[in-house]
Design a protein around this motif. Structure first.
Motif, PDB file in Angstrom:
ATOM      1  N   LYS A  14       0.832  -1.209   0.000  1.00 29.78           N
ATOM      2  CA  LYS A  14       0.000   0.000   0.000  1.00 29.78           C
ATOM      3  C   LYS A  14       0.866   1.257   0.000  1.00 29.78           C
ATOM      4  O   LYS A  14       0.588   2.216  -0.716  1.00 29.78           O
ATOM      5  CB  LYS A  14      -0.931   0.004   1.214  1.00 29.78           C
ATOM      6  N   GLN A  24      -4.543   0.642  -7.169  1.00 30.62           N
ATOM      7  CA  GLN A  24      -4.635  -0.806  -7.026  1.00 30.62           C
ATOM      8  C   GLN A  24      -4.939  -1.464  -8.364  1.00 30.62           C
ATOM      9  O   GLN A  24      -4.398  -2.521  -8.663  1.00 30.62           O
ATOM     10  CB  GLN A  24      -5.705  -1.180  -6.003  1.00 30.62           C
ATOM     11  N   LEU A  42      -4.554  -7.827  -0.586  1.00 25.41           N
ATOM     12  CA  LEU A  42      -4.061  -6.789   0.325  1.00 25.41           C
ATOM     13  C   LEU A  42      -4.642  -6.942   1.729  1.00 25.41           C
ATOM     14  O   LEU A  42      -3.988  -6.616   2.714  1.00 25.41           O
ATOM     15  CB  LEU A  42      -4.388  -5.397  -0.210  1.00 25.41           C
TER      16      LEU A  42
END
Length: 76
Positions: A14, A24, A42
């Motif tokens: 991230k 993303q 994630l």
């Protein structure tokens, strides 16, 4: 001055997305997966494969050891 991030690999991804100005969906496309699958990865719901870790390392310009938390993530 460098800043070291001692975070898990999901947080590191991230951080690297933000630092590289990527979304993303950009990373998901690089991996050949949907953005929903990338989001699940994630969150830790699904594991990243070794191939995906290698592709992300290339995308971010870091070693796989940095992504896996074996080496610190340093931001200069």
């Amino acid at each position: 001055m460098s800043v070291k991030f001692e975070t898990n690999s999901f947080s590191r991804i991230k951080v690297l997305l933000t630092l590289r100005g990527l979304r993303q969906i950009d990373a998901a496309r690089k991996l050949g997966i949907s953005s929903a699958s990338f989001s699940d990865k994630l969150k830790g719901d699904i594991r990243f494969s070794a191939d995906e870790i290698a592709k992300l390392a290339d995308l971010f310009g870091v070693s796989t050891d940095v992504l896996l938390g074996r080496e610190p993530l340093e931001v200069v």
